[in-house]
Design an enzyme around this catalytic site. Structure first.
Site, PDB file in Angstrom:
ATOM      1  NE  ARG A  67      45.406  48.897  37.289  1.00  0.00           N
ATOM      2  CZ  ARG A  67      44.346  49.588  37.727  1.00  0.00           C
ATOM      3  NH1 ARG A  67      43.258  49.687  36.995  1.00  0.00           N
ATOM      4  NH2 ARG A  67      44.384  50.206  38.899  1.00  0.00           N
TER       5      ARG A  67
ATOM      6  CG  HIS B  18      42.637  53.733  33.447  1.00  0.00           C
ATOM      7  ND1 HIS B  18      43.779  53.091  33.799  1.00  0.00           N
ATOM      8  CD2 HIS B  18      41.753  53.435  34.433  1.00  0.00           C
ATOM      9  CE1 HIS B  18      43.612  52.446  34.946  1.00  0.00           C
ATOM     10  NE2 HIS B  18      42.370  52.644  35.351  1.00  0.00           N
TER      11      HIS B  18
HETATM   12  P1  NDP Z   1      39.060  42.759  43.907  1.00  0.00           P
HETATM   13  O1  NDP Z   1      40.439  42.754  44.407  1.00  0.00           O
HETATM   14  O2  NDP Z   1      37.926  42.976  44.856  1.00  0.00           O
HETATM   15  O3  NDP Z   1      38.764  41.362  43.173  1.00  0.00           O
HETATM   16  C1  NDP Z   1      39.654  40.746  42.313  1.00  0.00           C
HETATM   17  C2  NDP Z   1      39.019  39.475  41.753  1.00  0.00           C
HETATM   18  O4  NDP Z   1      39.890  38.927  40.768  1.00  0.00           O
HETATM   19  C3  NDP Z   1      38.811  38.405  42.813  1.00  0.00           C
HETATM   20  O5  NDP Z   1      37.588  37.747  42.589  1.00  0.00           O
HETATM   21  C4  NDP Z   1      39.981  37.438  42.548  1.00  0.00           C
HETATM   22  O6  NDP Z   1      39.745  36.089  42.869  1.00  0.00           O
HETATM   23  C5  NDP Z   1      40.101  37.553  41.056  1.00  0.00           C
HETATM   24  N1  NDP Z   1      41.425  37.126  40.595  1.00  0.00           N
HETATM   25  C6  NDP Z   1      42.641  37.578  40.979  1.00  0.00           C
HETATM   26  N2  NDP Z   1      43.610  36.945  40.313  1.00  0.00           N
HETATM   27  C7  NDP Z   1      42.996  36.071  39.500  1.00  0.00           C
HETATM   28  C8  NDP Z   1      43.446  35.114  38.548  1.00  0.00           C
HETATM   29  N3  NDP Z   1      44.746  34.925  38.312  1.00  0.00           N
HETATM   30  N4  NDP Z   1      42.535  34.364  37.891  1.00  0.00           N
HETATM   31  C9  NDP Z   1      41.226  34.521  38.131  1.00  0.00           C
HETATM   32  N5  NDP Z   1      40.710  35.404  39.016  1.00  0.00           N
HETATM   33  C10 NDP Z   1      41.592  36.164  39.690  1.00  0.00           C
HETATM   34  O7  NDP Z   1      38.991  43.807  42.702  1.00  0.00           O
HETATM   35  P2  NDP Z   1      37.791  44.763  42.241  1.00  0.00           P
HETATM   36  O8  NDP Z   1      36.633  43.931  41.827  1.00  0.00           O
HETATM   37  O9  NDP Z   1      37.533  45.826  43.235  1.00  0.00           O
HETATM   38  O10 NDP Z   1      38.472  45.487  40.985  1.00  0.00           O
HETATM   39  C11 NDP Z   1      38.976  44.727  39.904  1.00  0.00           C
HETATM   40  C12 NDP Z   1      39.993  45.556  39.119  1.00  0.00           C
HETATM   41  O11 NDP Z   1      39.339  46.540  38.340  1.00  0.00           O
HETATM   42  C13 NDP Z   1      40.973  46.361  39.966  1.00  0.00           C
HETATM   43  O12 NDP Z   1      42.070  45.562  40.373  1.00  0.00           O
HETATM   44  C14 NDP Z   1      41.419  47.439  39.025  1.00  0.00           C
HETATM   45  O13 NDP Z   1      42.610  47.032  38.377  1.00  0.00           O
HETATM   46  C15 NDP Z   1      40.289  47.527  37.987  1.00  0.00           C
HETATM   47  N6  NDP Z   1      39.656  48.840  37.987  1.00  0.00           N
HETATM   48  C16 NDP Z   1      39.652  49.551  36.806  1.00  0.00           C
HETATM   49  C17 NDP Z   1      39.040  50.784  36.746  1.00  0.00           C
HETATM   50  C18 NDP Z   1      38.930  51.526  35.460  1.00  0.00           C
HETATM   51  O14 NDP Z   1      38.587  52.713  35.457  1.00  0.00           O
HETATM   52  N7  NDP Z   1      39.185  50.897  34.323  1.00  0.00           N
HETATM   53  C19 NDP Z   1      38.430  51.408  37.942  1.00  0.00           C
HETATM   54  C20 NDP Z   1      38.454  50.539  39.106  1.00  0.00           C
HETATM   55  C21 NDP Z   1      39.049  49.319  39.114  1.00  0.00           C
HETATM   56  P3  NDP Z   1      39.465  35.590  44.370  1.00  0.00           P
HETATM   57  O15 NDP Z   1      38.059  36.081  44.678  1.00  0.00           O
HETATM   58  O16 NDP Z   1      39.519  34.131  44.260  1.00  0.00           O
HETATM   59  O17 NDP Z   1      40.501  36.221  45.242  1.00  0.00           O
END
Ligand code: NDP
Length: 313
Positions: free
Chosen positions: A228, A276
């Site tokens: 994001r 995006h």
């Molecule tokens: P998930 O919710 O499955 O995973 C999020 C990951 O981020 C988890 O491993 C989590 O850690 C980690 N995380 C959260 N907060 C922090 C932090 N402060 N510091 C370090 N690690 C952190 O998300 P997805 O993998 O499915 O997707 C990731 C993002 O990709 C989505 O939220 C979306 O915003 C973006 N996206 C963008 C798209 C685009 O077209 N550009 C399309 C699809 C998605 P933990 O495992 O410890 O909980």
């Protein structure tokens, strides 16, 4: 969910137009808010960026579903009751799209396509003899979630060295991948030749990729930001590129979207801008997300893709 009525809530994407036929085929109805005659009959909302008061008329909602992998715009919506479960799409096809998109950019910066394209402009044969093997290139994947894990896997399969970062230690470690947690953020940055940002948008991740982070990255490295936009302090990134510390950046997401026409990012010679567009969930995956969530909720089970509203993702 057969027979249920849903409403499409988004200020940017024409969700009803795009998804209503697929919901009809699945035996339910998805309406634009202007088509809803009985708000009390609405059981689910399909959303992306809802207006602040979008949820207000619908008092009997059982579910709010995102049309994508992110749900940040939904859980922050002030009119959404805290009791309504929110689900997002977890779709293998979308993760593959993201992995392919990430790989394109990883290869671009690893093999310095910026220089090759420059050389082509000058009709210059710029064949170099070294630096082609992925073995010596460390790809850092920030976020080891549903999508981050797939990106890390694919990079491993191609022979890149991979280091991942998330808040917690993963329950299922990945073979051959070094994992780090948030407390080692700068240690993570120091190891990477290419960082792929795949974090969700939360108060904690806001502005995380700032001057300190870029200073910790090795000289000549690149950022690929797909999570994001709010995570990147854009002025700090431009300064790190202009100062020559970073080689380049691929940005798919931005603090303000659509990226304003007067943004300096559009014309920066070391930045690739895409709108995006890295990955999107298929219509079938969106319908399946809603169907599965309804089925799980009926049986008092945890729906797939349930968003933890306290954690923010
Ligand atoms: P998930 O919710 O499955 O995973 C999020 C990951 O981020 C988890 O491993 C989590 O850690 C980690 N995380 C959260 N907060 C922090 C932090 N402060 N510091 C370090 N690690 C952190 O998300 P997805 O993998 O499915 O997707 C990731 C993002 O990709 C989505 O939220 C979306 O915003 C973006 N996206 C963008 C798209 C685009 O077209 N550009 C399309 C699809 C998605 P933990 O495992 O410890 O909980």
């Amino acid at each position: 969910m057969i027979g249920s009525v849903g409403v499409a809530l988004c200020r940017r994407v024409p969700i009803a137009e795009l998804f209503a036929p697929a919901f009809r085929r699945a035996g339910s109805t998805l309406l634009h808010p202007s088509e809803v005659s009985d708000p009390e009959a609405v059981r689910f909302a399909l959303c992306f960026l809802p207006d602040d008061n979008a949820f207000a008329p619908y008092e009997n909602l059982m579910l709010a579903a995102s049309i994508g992998a992110g749900a940040d715009g939904i859980i922050r919506c002030p009119s959404l009751s805290p009791q309504v479960p929110v689900v997002r799409v977890e779709d293998a096809d979308q993760a593959n799209q993201m992995a392919g998109f990430a790989l394109f950019h990883i290869l671009y910066w690893h093999r310095r396509f910026d220089r090759l394209l420059e050389a082509q402009q000058e009709a210059r044969w710029a064949r170099a003899r070294s630096g082609r093997s992925p073995k010596g290139v460390v790809v850092g994947v920030m976020g080891l979630g549903f999508i981050g894990r797939r990106v890390a896997e694919v990079c491993r399969q191609l022979g890149y060295a991979v280091v991942t970062l998330s808040r917690s230690t993963p329950q299922t470690p990945m073979d051959g991948v070094r994992h780090m947690t948030l407390d080692a953020l700068y240690g993570f940055a120091r190891q990477c030749d290419i960082v792929v940002g795949l974090l969700p948008d939360t108060p904690q991740t806001k502005g995380m990729l700032d001057a300190d982070f870029f200073a910790a990255m090795k000289p000549g490295t690149a950022l690929i930001q797909l999570g994001r936009g709010g995570q990147v302090v854009e002025a700090d990134l431009v300064a790190a590129l202009d100062g020559g510390h970073l080689a380049g950046a691929s940005l798919d997401v931005f603090a303000a979207e659509p990226l304003p026409q007067d943004s300096p990012l559009w014309h920066h010679r070391h930045i690739l801008v895409t709108p995006h567009t890295a990955a999107e969930a298929t219509t079938d995956a969106v319908v399946a997300t809603v169907e599965n969530a309804f089925a799980a909720l009926m049986q008092q089970q945890r729906p797939r893709g349930l968003v933890d509203r306290d954690k923010g993702y």
